[in-house]
Motif scaffolding. Structure first.
Motif, PDB file in Angstrom:
ATOM      1  N   GLY A  44      18.588 -39.415 -31.522  1.00 41.42           N
ATOM      2  CA  GLY A  44      19.762 -40.287 -31.452  1.00 41.42           C
ATOM      3  C   GLY A  44      19.923 -41.106 -32.714  1.00 41.42           C
ATOM      4  O   GLY A  44      19.271 -40.852 -33.721  1.00 41.42           O
ATOM      5  N   ASN A 165      28.201 -40.190 -25.242  1.00 45.53           N
ATOM      6  CA  ASN A 165      26.742 -40.179 -25.218  1.00 45.53           C
ATOM      7  C   ASN A 165      26.222 -39.150 -24.213  1.00 45.53           C
ATOM      8  O   ASN A 165      25.227 -38.462 -24.467  1.00 45.53           O
ATOM      9  CB  ASN A 165      26.268 -41.583 -24.863  1.00 45.53           C
ATOM     10  CG  ASN A 165      24.842 -41.845 -25.274  1.00 45.53           C
ATOM     11  OD1 ASN A 165      24.064 -42.369 -24.507  1.00 45.53           O
ATOM     12  ND2 ASN A 165      24.492 -41.445 -26.489  1.00 45.53           N
ATOM     13  N   CYS A 166      26.901 -39.028 -23.087  1.00 43.91           N
ATOM     14  CA  CYS A 166      26.530 -38.031 -22.071  1.00 43.91           C
ATOM     15  C   CYS A 166      26.638 -36.623 -22.671  1.00 43.91           C
ATOM     16  O   CYS A 166      25.712 -35.803 -22.552  1.00 43.91           O
ATOM     17  CB  CYS A 166      27.443 -38.196 -20.855  1.00 43.91           C
ATOM     18  SG  CYS A 166      27.294 -36.912 -19.614  1.00 43.91           S
ATOM     19  N   ASP A 168      26.656 -35.832 -25.912  1.00 45.49           N
ATOM     20  CA  ASP A 168      25.695 -35.692 -27.012  1.00 45.49           C
ATOM     21  C   ASP A 168      24.267 -35.506 -26.486  1.00 45.49           C
ATOM     22  O   ASP A 168      23.481 -34.751 -27.057  1.00 45.49           O
ATOM     23  CB  ASP A 168      25.751 -36.913 -27.937  1.00 45.49           C
ATOM     24  CG  ASP A 168      27.087 -37.032 -28.660  1.00 45.49           C
ATOM     25  OD1 ASP A 168      27.768 -36.003 -28.833  1.00 45.49           O
ATOM     26  OD2 ASP A 168      27.451 -38.154 -29.043  1.00 45.49           O
ATOM     27  N   LYS A 169      23.939 -36.213 -25.419  1.00 43.25           N
ATOM     28  CA  LYS A 169      22.589 -36.092 -24.853  1.00 43.25           C
ATOM     29  C   LYS A 169      22.393 -34.711 -24.251  1.00 43.25           C
ATOM     30  O   LYS A 169      21.332 -34.108 -24.408  1.00 43.25           O
ATOM     31  CB  LYS A 169      22.366 -37.142 -23.747  1.00 43.25           C
ATOM     32  CG  LYS A 169      21.972 -38.501 -24.287  1.00 43.25           C
ATOM     33  CD  LYS A 169      21.466 -39.378 -23.155  1.00 43.25           C
ATOM     34  CE  LYS A 169      20.593 -40.486 -23.685  1.00 43.25           C
ATOM     35  NZ  LYS A 169      20.976 -41.812 -23.213  1.00 43.25           N
ATOM     36  N   ARG A 172      21.925 -32.421 -27.159  1.00 40.79           N
ATOM     37  CA  ARG A 172      20.616 -32.565 -27.790  1.00 40.79           C
ATOM     38  C   ARG A 172      19.551 -31.834 -26.981  1.00 40.79           C
ATOM     39  O   ARG A 172      18.663 -31.201 -27.542  1.00 40.79           O
ATOM     40  CB  ARG A 172      20.266 -34.053 -27.906  1.00 40.79           C
ATOM     41  CG  ARG A 172      19.181 -34.337 -28.903  1.00 40.79           C
ATOM     42  CD  ARG A 172      18.784 -35.808 -28.878  1.00 40.79           C
ATOM     43  NE  ARG A 172      19.952 -36.679 -28.977  1.00 40.79           N
ATOM     44  CZ  ARG A 172      20.032 -37.886 -28.421  1.00 40.79           C
ATOM     45  NH1 ARG A 172      19.023 -38.375 -27.730  1.00 40.79           N
ATOM     46  NH2 ARG A 172      21.113 -38.599 -28.554  1.00 40.79           N
ATOM     47  N   SER A 173      19.672 -31.884 -25.651  1.00 38.09           N
ATOM     48  CA  SER A 173      18.631 -31.264 -24.826  1.00 38.09           C
ATOM     49  C   SER A 173      18.708 -29.736 -24.879  1.00 38.09           C
ATOM     50  O   SER A 173      17.784 -29.057 -24.480  1.00 38.09           O
ATOM     51  CB  SER A 173      18.711 -31.782 -23.384  1.00 38.09           C
ATOM     52  OG  SER A 173      19.958 -31.438 -22.815  1.00 38.09           O
ATOM     53  N   SER A 209      24.760 -40.437 -15.650  1.00 38.81           N
ATOM     54  CA  SER A 209      23.390 -39.958 -15.890  1.00 38.81           C
ATOM     55  C   SER A 209      22.914 -38.939 -14.846  1.00 38.81           C
ATOM     56  O   SER A 209      22.168 -38.026 -15.169  1.00 38.81           O
ATOM     57  CB  SER A 209      22.412 -41.125 -16.024  1.00 38.81           C
ATOM     58  OG  SER A 209      22.598 -42.043 -14.997  1.00 38.81           O
TER      59      SER A 209
END
Ligand code: AMP
Ligand code: MG
Length: 334
Positions: A44, A165-166, A168-169, A172-173, A209
């Motif tokens: 991040g 952010n959701c 992007d996260k 990323r995973s 989340s």
């Protein structure tokens, strides 16, 4: 409104931006809007690394913004900057640059709320957009904002992470590069099967989340990435549209404005546009470079605040990481 030129410095998170605007009557003319975005190679956004990035680029961005606007420094009447909300080190870097510039030019300085700037740039640059409900969807922020009783009030917001952010996260995973939103949009176009995901609308608020975890589990269970991306978009965007529509209905407003980086997404635009059409409301979205975090919107909000009589001393120019949208007294609007 007398004509004036305002220079704005944005630096709440990943982007450092410098923009120059001028007012012609009540319209915002963007003279220049330069920016550089910090993109971490891995993980991040580390606040200090982002701040170092901003410190490295701010001086040349100021020069470039002035050159592009085709003016000389002495034509600048006001320096504005993003006072918050955002990452402390990034905010401090932008504020320090703004203070130095204000002192060296001997011009007034105004610190502004970043979220309010997203709404005012829409009102300032889109002629028919006067009293919208703003669906502000960015990396860190997700809020449904509208004017009521002399404030921009938050009618709904994320209870955990921002929609960007959701995305992007999730990216990323599964090793999609940052920012993942545009990649997810491309995958989603090829998705065929809707996979059920938690739809967390709680009153007027939203949570992402649980959906993020469920999406990651689909990936681990070898579901097609296109189907997962498609399902993430359909679910999260539907929830955002639902809350936005309810705010419009309750407030009796017939304009909706998108802002923030996720507003670049065509599927989100279509969903909100469809909702607006179904209730005879108008749908607006600023041009891309006014949607993302940018200096021009900061310059514009500073300008209208200044013209409504607001003044700040250097002592007032401290930053506020938790500067909420509804803490601002909106003295420039009826
Ligand atoms: P901001 O914080 O407002 O600058 O917006 C950055 C966020 O916008 C990041 O989380 C990006 O992943 C997201 N984003 C940018 N383009 C798109 C897109 N086409 N679809 C979805 N999200 C996007
Ligand atoms: Mg933003």
């Amino acid at each position: 409104m007398d004509e004036m030129i305002s220079l704005g410095i944005e630096g709440t998170a990943h982007t450092i931006g410098v923009g120059l605007v001028k007012n012609t009557k009540h319209h915002c003319d963007v003279l220049s809007n330069e920016m550089k975005t910090f993109r971490p190679e891995k993980g991040g956004i580390h606040p200090r690394k982002a701040a170092n990035h901003h410190a490295q680029h701010i001086a040349s961005l100021i020069e470039k913004a002035i050159t592009t606007a085709d003016i000389t420094k002495d034509k600048i009447d006001l320096v504005s900057f993003s006072k918050g909300p955002g990452l402390g080190p990034c905010l401090r870097t932008a504020a320090t640059a703004a203070r130095a510039l204000s002192l060296s030019l001997n011009k007034p300085i105004i610190g502004v709320n970043h979220c309010v700037a997203h709404i005012e740039i829409g009102r300032g640059t889109i002629p028919d957009c006067t009293d919208p409900v703003l669906l502000y969807t960015s990396g860190a922020n997700t809020q449904v904002i509208a004017f009521a009783n002399r404030k921009y009030r938050v009618f709904g917001e994320t209870l955990d992470i921002g929609i960007g952010n959701c995305l992007d996260k999730f990216g990323r995973s599964i090793d999609i590069p940052f920012p993942s939103g545009p990649h997810i949009e491309q995958y989603a176009l090829k998705g065929k099967n809707y996979l059920s995901l938690p739809y967390s609308v709680k009153g007027m608020d939203i949570a992402f989340s649980g959906l993020l975890t469920a999406a990651q589990q689909y990936y681990q269970n070898n579901n097609a990435i296109e189907d997962i991306c498609y399902s993430i978009q359909e679910t999260t965007f539907a929830a955002l549209t639902e809350v936005t529509e309810r705010a419009m209905a309750q407030l009796g407003k017939d304009e909706v404005l998108l802002g923030g980086g996720v507003a670049a997404n065509q599927r989100l635009r279509n969903m909100v546009d469809t909702m607006a059409k179904e209730r005879d409301a108008r749908f607006f979205v600023p041009t891309k470079y006014l949607c993302v975090d940018n200096g021009a919107m900061i310059a514009w909000l500073g300008l209208i605040m200044y013209q409504s009589g607001m003044r700040m001393t250097l002592a007032d120019t401290t930053i506020d990481q938790r500067f909420r949208t509804d803490m601002v007294d909106v003295i420039w609007r009826e």
